[in-house]
Design a protein around this motif. Structure first.
Motif, PDB file in Angstrom:
ATOM      1  N   UNK A   1       5.766   7.762   6.171  1.00 57.10           N
ATOM      2  CA  UNK A   1       7.032   8.446   5.939  1.00 57.10           C
ATOM      3  C   UNK A   1       6.890   9.944   6.199  1.00 57.10           C
ATOM      4  N   UNK A   2       5.816  10.538   5.705  1.00 57.99           N
ATOM      5  CA  UNK A   2       5.596  11.975   5.897  1.00 57.99           C
ATOM      6  C   UNK A   2       5.523  12.309   7.382  1.00 57.99           C
ATOM      7  N   UNK A   3       4.801  11.500   8.134  1.00 59.17           N
ATOM      8  CA  UNK A   3       4.688  11.715   9.572  1.00 59.17           C
ATOM      9  C   UNK A   3       6.056  11.619  10.243  1.00 59.17           C
ATOM     10  N   UNK A   4       6.831  10.608   9.877  1.00 61.39           N
ATOM     11  CA  UNK A   4       8.157  10.448  10.475  1.00 61.39           C
ATOM     12  C   UNK A   4       9.060  11.629  10.137  1.00 61.39           C
ATOM     13  N   UNK A   5       9.015  12.090   8.906  1.00 65.39           N
ATOM     14  CA  UNK A   5       9.845  13.217   8.505  1.00 65.39           C
ATOM     15  C   UNK A   5       9.441  14.497   9.240  1.00 65.39           C
ATOM     16  N   UNK A   6       8.145  14.698   9.416  1.00 61.50           N
ATOM     17  CA  UNK A   6       7.674  15.889  10.124  1.00 61.50           C
ATOM     18  C   UNK A   6       8.129  15.877  11.584  1.00 61.50           C
ATOM     19  N   UNK A   7       8.185  14.689  12.168  1.00 62.21           N
ATOM     20  CA  UNK A   7       8.506  14.581  13.589  1.00 62.21           C
ATOM     21  C   UNK A   7       9.996  14.511  13.885  1.00 62.21           C
ATOM     22  N   UNK A   8      10.833  14.300  12.881  1.00 58.74           N
ATOM     23  CA  UNK A   8      12.249  14.104  13.153  1.00 58.74           C
ATOM     24  C   UNK A   8      13.158  15.186  12.586  1.00 58.74           C
ATOM     25  N   UNK A   9      12.630  16.104  11.801  1.00 55.41           N
ATOM     26  CA  UNK A   9      13.478  17.122  11.179  1.00 55.41           C
ATOM     27  C   UNK A   9      12.809  18.481  11.206  1.00 55.41           C
ATOM     28  N   UNK A  10      13.651  19.517  11.211  1.00 51.56           N
ATOM     29  CA  UNK A  10      13.165  20.880  11.029  1.00 51.56           C
ATOM     30  C   UNK A  10      13.370  21.218   9.563  1.00 51.56           C
ATOM     31  N   UNK A  11      12.309  21.677   8.915  1.00 49.52           N
ATOM     32  CA  UNK A  11      12.357  21.913   7.474  1.00 49.52           C
ATOM     33  C   UNK A  11      12.503  23.376   7.161  1.00 49.52           C
ATOM     34  N   UNK A  12      13.227  23.738   6.088  1.00 47.60           N
ATOM     35  CA  UNK A  12      13.904  22.878   5.122  1.00 47.60           C
ATOM     36  C   UNK A  12      15.084  22.132   5.760  1.00 47.60           C
TER      37      UNK A  12
ATOM     38  N   UNK B   1       0.831  -1.190   0.000  1.00 48.70           N
ATOM     39  CA  UNK B   1       0.000   0.000   0.000  1.00 48.70           C
ATOM     40  C   UNK B   1       0.879   1.258   0.000  1.00 48.70           C
ATOM     41  N   UNK B   2       1.222   1.784  -1.181  1.00 48.83           N
ATOM     42  CA  UNK B   2       2.095   2.954  -1.244  1.00 48.83           C
ATOM     43  C   UNK B   2       1.536   4.175  -0.521  1.00 48.83           C
ATOM     44  N   UNK B   3       0.205   4.391  -0.578  1.00 46.92           N
ATOM     45  CA  UNK B   3      -0.368   5.566   0.091  1.00 46.92           C
ATOM     46  C   UNK B   3      -0.124   5.504   1.598  1.00 46.92           C
ATOM     47  N   UNK B   4      -0.318   4.338   2.172  1.00 45.52           N
ATOM     48  CA  UNK B   4      -0.090   4.162   3.606  1.00 45.52           C
ATOM     49  C   UNK B   4       1.388   4.355   3.939  1.00 45.52           C
ATOM     50  N   UNK B   5       2.246   3.811   3.095  1.00 49.36           N
ATOM     51  CA  UNK B   5       3.686   3.942   3.304  1.00 49.36           C
ATOM     52  C   UNK B   5       4.098   5.414   3.292  1.00 49.36           C
ATOM     53  N   UNK B   6       3.644   6.160   2.276  1.00 47.57           N
ATOM     54  CA  UNK B   6       4.030   7.568   2.167  1.00 47.57           C
ATOM     55  C   UNK B   6       3.441   8.406   3.300  1.00 47.57           C
ATOM     56  N   UNK B   7       2.255   8.078   3.760  1.00 49.39           N
ATOM     57  CA  UNK B   7       1.669   8.794   4.898  1.00 49.39           C
ATOM     58  C   UNK B   7       2.532   8.584   6.147  1.00 49.39           C
TER      59      UNK B   7
END
Length: 97
Positions: free
Chosen positions: A14-25, A6-12
């Motif tokens: 991943x997005x959550x993990x990226x939001x919680x582990x990094x300051x963007x940009x 399920x790519x949609x679930x995977x990307x969701x």
């Protein structure tokens, strides 16, 4: 990164993990493996063209596969996912790590 059933679930996730582990940009390291083929490697490089990306390639021991590592500053998790999806759509046989 493996695009499981399920790519949609995977990307969701991943997005959550990226939001919680990094300051963007933030700097992000992409890793792809493709069957050794200059056109496939060139396609991946073109996707990241004009972004200030540092791209390195390395052939497997037997030369059958090429790994492509791309270190680039991305504006947000959505931009990271967009690039994964673009590579997946344009390069047959790519494995994203």
């Amino acid at each position: 990164m493996s695009e499981a059933n399920n790519p949609e679930e995977f990307y969701a996730k991943l997005k959550s993990q990226l939001q919680n582990t990094s300051l963007w940009p933030a700097e992000y390291l992409y890793k792809f493996i493709v069957p050794t083929n200059k056109e496939k490697v060139d396609t991946i490089e073109k996707i990241f063209d004009n972004m200030g990306a540092v791209i390195t390639t390395k052939h497997s021991k037997n030369g059958k596969y090429t790994s492509v590592s791309i270190n680039v500053k991305m504006k947000d998790p959505e931009a990271v996912i967009d690039k994964y999806q673009e590579v997946g759509e344009k390069v047959d046989g790519v494995i994203s790590l």
